[in-house]
Design a protein around this motif. Sequence first.
Motif, PDB file in Angstrom:
ATOM      1  N   GLY A 159     -41.094  35.771 -72.705  1.00  0.00           N
ATOM      2  CA  GLY A 159     -40.841  36.113 -71.416  1.00  0.00           C
ATOM      3  C   GLY A 159     -39.582  35.284 -70.786  1.00  0.00           C
ATOM      4  O   GLY A 159     -39.696  33.880 -70.964  1.00  0.00           O
ATOM      5  N   LEU A 160     -38.689  36.155 -70.285  1.00  0.00           N
ATOM      6  CA  LEU A 160     -37.504  35.809 -69.812  1.00  0.00           C
ATOM      7  C   LEU A 160     -37.206  35.828 -68.243  1.00  0.00           C
ATOM      8  O   LEU A 160     -37.834  36.731 -67.513  1.00  0.00           O
ATOM      9  CB  LEU A 160     -36.267  36.488 -70.627  1.00  0.00           C
ATOM     10  N   ARG A 161     -36.371  34.853 -67.809  1.00  0.00           N
ATOM     11  CA  ARG A 161     -36.073  34.799 -66.260  1.00  0.00           C
ATOM     12  C   ARG A 161     -35.060  36.098 -66.286  1.00  0.00           C
ATOM     13  O   ARG A 161     -34.265  36.205 -67.133  1.00  0.00           O
ATOM     14  CB  ARG A 161     -35.463  33.679 -65.894  1.00  0.00           C
ATOM     15  N   SER A 162     -35.113  36.727 -65.070  1.00  0.00           N
ATOM     16  CA  SER A 162     -34.313  37.911 -65.068  1.00  0.00           C
ATOM     17  C   SER A 162     -32.552  37.570 -65.035  1.00  0.00           C
ATOM     18  O   SER A 162     -32.595  36.405 -64.248  1.00  0.00           O
ATOM     19  CB  SER A 162     -34.325  38.489 -63.840  1.00  0.00           C
ATOM     20  N   GLY A 163     -31.767  38.043 -65.768  1.00  0.00           N
ATOM     21  CA  GLY A 163     -30.590  37.774 -66.080  1.00  0.00           C
ATOM     22  C   GLY A 163     -29.992  36.604 -66.918  1.00  0.00           C
ATOM     23  O   GLY A 163     -28.954  36.103 -67.276  1.00  0.00           O
ATOM     24  N   TRP A 164     -31.428  36.067 -67.631  1.00  0.00           N
ATOM     25  CA  TRP A 164     -31.165  35.271 -68.854  1.00  0.00           C
ATOM     26  C   TRP A 164     -31.770  35.753 -70.282  1.00  0.00           C
ATOM     27  O   TRP A 164     -32.754  36.543 -70.064  1.00  0.00           O
ATOM     28  CB  TRP A 164     -31.782  33.790 -68.459  1.00  0.00           C
ATOM     29  N   ASN A 165     -31.027  35.391 -71.219  1.00  0.00           N
ATOM     30  CA  ASN A 165     -31.523  35.701 -72.540  1.00  0.00           C
ATOM     31  C   ASN A 165     -32.069  34.494 -73.296  1.00  0.00           C
ATOM     32  O   ASN A 165     -32.916  34.809 -74.366  1.00  0.00           O
ATOM     33  CB  ASN A 165     -30.463  36.380 -73.493  1.00  0.00           C
TER      34      ASN A 165
END
Length: 212
Positions: A159-165
């Motif tokens: 589960g990632l923060r939007s804009g992060w990989n």
Amino acid sequence: MSRTVVIAFLVALLLTGCQQREEPASTAGTDSAAAGETPAPPVQSEDESGSAPSPAAAAATDAVNPGSSTAGGAVPVPGGAPASSANLASQETNWSGVVAEVTELRRKGNTLPAKVRFRNQGGAVAEPDVHYNEVYVMDLGAGKKYEVLKDEKGNYIAGLRSGWNNRWYDKVQPGQSATIWMKFPAPPADVKTVTLQVPGIPPFEDLPIQDT
């Protein structure tokens, strides 16, 4: 024969006749029993005969013995077994008021998905922050570490923060929670427990692996 003797003889005859007439009355009950006559059975009340008790009687019985069963069905027993928790483990975190809970660690084929819930029990907004390059599970018996899997583009399968990989973070309001997930390579089938390490949280030790 003198007059006195005659009178005495007559009185004796009268007494003998009276005794003979009284004997049948005194032995009537005995003769009836000897003849095999059965006395009438005693009259039974409604309760003694096995009939259902009246509603008032049933209510009185229930008041004395609340656990008794009546015609309306068994009286339910209050309370019950407490609900079991779905959490495998929980830990305090470095974020004020936030508790981390492992809700799933399930082996599926060659992968080991995990879920961690951040629950804000404090009175202020919290912002948990997880960098997946610091997350892993450890098979202490074999001394082997399993890191979070990546896809062909190098993004963490999590589960990632939007804009992060490689990262997740979010604001969690008081009384609210947020859940993240991640996938690891599955340890061998004979490995039943592992340690999960997430930054900002003490290690979750001896976590049982759930096999599907």
